[in-house]
Design an enzyme around this catalytic site. Structure first.
Site, PDB file in Angstrom:
ATOM      1  N   CYS A  61      50.761 -44.986 -23.362  1.00 42.74           N
ATOM      2  CA  CYS A  61      51.089 -46.404 -23.130  1.00 42.74           C
ATOM      3  C   CYS A  61      50.563 -47.265 -24.282  1.00 42.74           C
ATOM      4  O   CYS A  61      49.404 -47.135 -24.683  1.00 42.74           O
ATOM      5  CB  CYS A  61      50.484 -46.866 -21.809  1.00 42.74           C
ATOM      6  SG  CYS A  61      50.923 -48.578 -21.435  1.00 42.74           S
ATOM      7  N   CYS A 105      54.786 -44.098  -4.065  1.00 41.85           N
ATOM      8  CA  CYS A 105      54.660 -45.032  -5.188  1.00 41.85           C
ATOM      9  C   CYS A 105      54.778 -44.280  -6.516  1.00 41.85           C
ATOM     10  O   CYS A 105      54.024 -43.343  -6.767  1.00 41.85           O
ATOM     11  CB  CYS A 105      53.313 -45.742  -5.099  1.00 41.85           C
ATOM     12  SG  CYS A 105      53.063 -46.905  -6.442  1.00 41.85           S
ATOM     13  N   ARG A 268      44.574 -52.368   0.560  1.00 45.34           N
ATOM     14  CA  ARG A 268      44.479 -50.925   0.310  1.00 45.34           C
ATOM     15  C   ARG A 268      43.208 -50.557  -0.422  1.00 45.34           C
ATOM     16  O   ARG A 268      42.900 -51.107  -1.484  1.00 45.34           O
ATOM     17  CB  ARG A 268      45.695 -50.424  -0.476  1.00 45.34           C
ATOM     18  CG  ARG A 268      45.628 -48.900  -0.669  1.00 45.34           C
ATOM     19  CD  ARG A 268      46.862 -48.295  -1.321  1.00 45.34           C
ATOM     20  NE  ARG A 268      48.061 -48.753  -0.668  1.00 45.34           N
ATOM     21  CZ  ARG A 268      49.014 -49.445  -1.279  1.00 45.34           C
ATOM     22  NH1 ARG A 268      48.932 -49.720  -2.548  1.00 45.34           N
ATOM     23  NH2 ARG A 268      50.067 -49.853  -0.606  1.00 45.34           N
TER      24      ARG A 268
HETATM   25  N1  SAM Z   1      51.603 -49.541 -16.612  1.00 49.20           N
HETATM   26  C1  SAM Z   1      51.791 -50.260 -15.410  1.00 49.20           C
HETATM   27  C2  SAM Z   1      50.877 -51.449 -15.290  1.00 49.20           C
HETATM   28  O1  SAM Z   1      49.781 -51.399 -15.802  1.00 49.20           O
HETATM   29  O2  SAM Z   1      51.284 -52.397 -14.633  1.00 49.20           O
HETATM   30  C3  SAM Z   1      51.666 -49.409 -14.174  1.00 49.20           C
HETATM   31  C4  SAM Z   1      50.639 -48.295 -14.100  1.00 49.20           C
HETATM   32  S1  SAM Z   1      48.920 -48.808 -14.175  1.00 49.20           S
HETATM   33  C5  SAM Z   1      48.079 -47.290 -14.374  1.00 49.20           C
HETATM   34  C6  SAM Z   1      48.605 -49.346 -12.500  1.00 49.20           C
HETATM   35  C7  SAM Z   1      47.245 -49.872 -12.174  1.00 49.20           C
HETATM   36  O3  SAM Z   1      46.326 -48.815 -12.118  1.00 49.20           O
HETATM   37  C8  SAM Z   1      46.592 -50.860 -13.112  1.00 49.20           C
HETATM   38  O4  SAM Z   1      47.063 -52.155 -12.960  1.00 49.20           O
HETATM   39  C9  SAM Z   1      45.140 -50.770 -12.701  1.00 49.20           C
HETATM   40  O5  SAM Z   1      44.855 -51.749 -11.718  1.00 49.20           O
HETATM   41  C10 SAM Z   1      45.032 -49.376 -12.092  1.00 49.20           C
HETATM   42  N2  SAM Z   1      44.129 -48.536 -12.879  1.00 49.20           N
HETATM   43  C11 SAM Z   1      44.386 -47.933 -14.058  1.00 49.20           C
HETATM   44  N3  SAM Z   1      43.330 -47.244 -14.501  1.00 49.20           N
HETATM   45  C12 SAM Z   1      42.345 -47.406 -13.586  1.00 49.20           C
HETATM   46  C13 SAM Z   1      41.004 -46.954 -13.488  1.00 49.20           C
HETATM   47  N4  SAM Z   1      40.439 -46.208 -14.430  1.00 49.20           N
HETATM   48  N5  SAM Z   1      40.282 -47.305 -12.395  1.00 49.20           N
HETATM   49  C14 SAM Z   1      40.854 -48.064 -11.436  1.00 49.20           C
HETATM   50  N6  SAM Z   1      42.119 -48.537 -11.477  1.00 49.20           N
HETATM   51  C15 SAM Z   1      42.851 -48.218 -12.530  1.00 49.20           C
HETATM   52  C1  DTB Z   2      46.873 -49.466  -7.923  1.00 49.35           C
HETATM   53  O1  DTB Z   2      46.437 -50.614  -7.720  1.00 49.35           O
HETATM   54  N1  DTB Z   2      46.125 -48.376  -8.083  1.00 49.35           N
HETATM   55  C2  DTB Z   2      46.943 -47.237  -8.357  1.00 49.35           C
HETATM   56  C3  DTB Z   2      48.375 -47.785  -8.200  1.00 49.35           C
HETATM   57  N2  DTB Z   2      48.159 -49.172  -8.009  1.00 49.35           N
HETATM   58  C4  DTB Z   2      49.404 -47.497  -9.208  1.00 49.35           C
HETATM   59  C5  DTB Z   2      46.640 -46.573  -9.651  1.00 49.35           C
HETATM   60  C6  DTB Z   2      45.196 -46.148  -9.788  1.00 49.35           C
HETATM   61  C7  DTB Z   2      45.064 -45.428 -11.062  1.00 49.35           C
HETATM   62  C8  DTB Z   2      43.686 -44.875 -11.263  1.00 49.35           C
HETATM   63  C9  DTB Z   2      43.553 -44.184 -12.571  1.00 49.35           C
HETATM   64  C10 DTB Z   2      44.437 -42.985 -12.733  1.00 49.35           C
HETATM   65  O2  DTB Z   2      44.533 -42.125 -11.836  1.00 49.35           O
HETATM   66  O3  DTB Z   2      45.036 -42.839 -13.818  1.00 49.35           O
HETATM   67 FE1  SF4 Z   3      49.435 -48.977 -19.755  1.00 56.09          FE
HETATM   68 FE2  SF4 Z   3      49.328 -49.684 -17.189  1.00 56.09          FE
HETATM   69 FE3  SF4 Z   3      47.383 -48.164 -18.307  1.00 56.09          FE
HETATM   70 FE4  SF4 Z   3      47.581 -50.714 -18.984  1.00 56.09          FE
HETATM   71  S1  SF4 Z   3      47.127 -49.921 -16.937  1.00 56.09           S
HETATM   72  S2  SF4 Z   3      47.307 -48.986 -20.395  1.00 56.09           S
HETATM   73  S3  SF4 Z   3      49.778 -51.034 -18.923  1.00 56.09           S
HETATM   74  S4  SF4 Z   3      49.500 -47.571 -18.004  1.00 56.09           S
END
Ligand code: SAM
Ligand code: DTB
Ligand code: SF4
Length: 327
Positions: A61, A105, A268
């Site tokens: 990404c 999801c 959630r």
């Molecule tokens: N790329 C899209 C975006 O960011 O909107 C969708 C996928 S992104 C991985 C979805 C969500 O996962 C993020 O908005 C964030 O809140 C959550 N997330 C990502 N990495 C995380 C982490 N290490 N710990 C907790 N939540 C995480």
């Molecule tokens: C959200 O709020 N949490 C989920 C879902 N929406 C997409 C993602 C959590 C991702 C945690 C880090 C990972 O597994 O990569």
């Molecule tokens: Fe990309 Fe979503 Fe991860 Fe941000 S949270 S780096 S937009 S996948």
């Protein structure tokens, strides 16, 4: 403090920061008592909604979200993959449904989907919807046409998180703005999709940032139907790998305040459950959390084993919420 309902259905979108702050600062038992009372007034307190996540496009990404293992800005040992085939999505959705999930999801590591990618994803949404599951997707920023195409394909929910307060956001992400996030939420809502929007606790933010995040969520023109509250998963190689874990009772406060502010939303308990004790999760459910991600993997990081989750729900006398009747 007067907490009167100002809209006919009893749901307020005019909370002030001072009110949110006062709730957040209540003695813990007063806050829990209040949150649980609101919870019982709006939901069956024995039911927990079950969602399963699938990463349909992992890694690579271009965004620089400081917490995220999927960003190209960090070396987390993750290999970037292509969009998965439709057949893999159908197999995973069927397995999730057979294990008791009611919502599926699909997450993609995109800043925003390209037209060719979106066409493939709308086919996935149609197929998953056809299995009788509620559908959710999280694909980054969307144009109005894309949101409408997803809706027409049968998408029920779009997940797009605000993550933290507007003030703290630039400390965590520089490649897009809070305003970009709010604009996508409006696009999604305008297309008639249900909104799944929450944040992450444990990014190094202060209580004031947690209060402001909750305030922003609860003063959107309509409350998100789902509010995921993630605890940061500290992934080695990301900017936040050494971030200290939040006080569990502060995490419970966030859940409780979210429940009071957004009484009809599914709150959630999302990422981070693998690092939580059963007792902390029990307190979160008491405080108003009534949804979980279920399945041994989130997107790229582990989630509790399904037998541990089933045992926990059984010990607490909780059960999966039934699938909602189709609209
Ligand atoms: N790329 C899209 C975006 O960011 O909107 C969708 C996928 S992104 C991985 C979805 C969500 O996962 C993020 O908005 C964030 O809140 C959550 N997330 C990502 N990495 C995380 C982490 N290490 N710990 C907790 N939540 C995480
Ligand atoms: C959200 O709020 N949490 C989920 C879902 N929406 C997409 C993602 C959590 C991702 C945690 C880090 C990972 O597994 O990569
Ligand atoms: Fe990309 Fe979503 Fe991860 Fe941000 S949270 S780096 S937009 S996948």
């Amino acid at each position: 403090m007067e907490l009167s309902a100002r809209s006919p259905d009893g749901v307020r979108t005019d909370w002030t920061v001072a009110e949110v702050s006062a709730l957040f600062g209540l003695p813990l038992h007063d806050l829990l008592y209040r949150a649980h009372t609101v919870h019982r007034a709006h939901f069956n307190p024995a039911e927990v909604q079950i969602s399963t996540l699938m990463s349909i496009k992992t890694g690579g990404c271009p965004e620089d979200c400081g917490y995220c293992p999927q960003s190209v800005h960090f070396d987390t040992g993750l290999t970037a993959e292509a969009l998965v085939p439709l057949s893999a999505v159908i197999a995973a959705a069927r397995a999730a449904r057979d294990r008791g999930a009611t919502r599926f999801c699909m997450g993609a590591a995109y800043r925003n989907p390209k037209p060719s990618q979106l066409a493939k994803i709308t086919a996935m949404v149609s197929a998953v919807s056809g299995l009788g599951l509620e559908t959710c997707a999280t694909l980054g920023m969307l144009t109005p046409d894309q949101a409408e195409a997803l809706r027409d394909a049968g998408l029920d929910y779009y997940n797009h998180n605000l993550d933290t307060s507007e003030a703290y956001y630039p400390q965590v992400i520089s490649t897009r703005t809070y305003a970009d996030r709010l604009a996508t939420l409006k696009t999604v809502r305008d297309a008639g999709l249900k909104v799944c929007c929450g944040g992450i606790i444990g990014l190094g933010e202060a209580d004031q940032d947690r209060i402001e995040l909750l305030h922003t969520l609860a003063t959107l023109p309509e409350h998100p139907e789902s509010v995921p509250v993630n605890q940061l998963v500290q992934v080695a190689g990301t900017a936040l790998e050494d971030q200290a874990t939040v006080d569990p009772l502060t995490f419970v406060r966030v859940i409780a305040v979210a429940r009071i502010l957004m009484p009809r939303s599914r709150v959630r308990l999302s990422a981070g459950r693998s690092d939580m004790s059963d007792e902390l999760q029990a307190l979160c459910f008491f405080a108003g959390a009534n949804s979980i991600f279920y399945g041994e993997q989130l997107l790229t990081t582990p989630n509790p084993a399904t037998d541990r989750d089933l045992a926990l729900l059984a010990r607490l006398g909780l059960r999966p919420a039934p699938s909602p009747a189709p609209a």
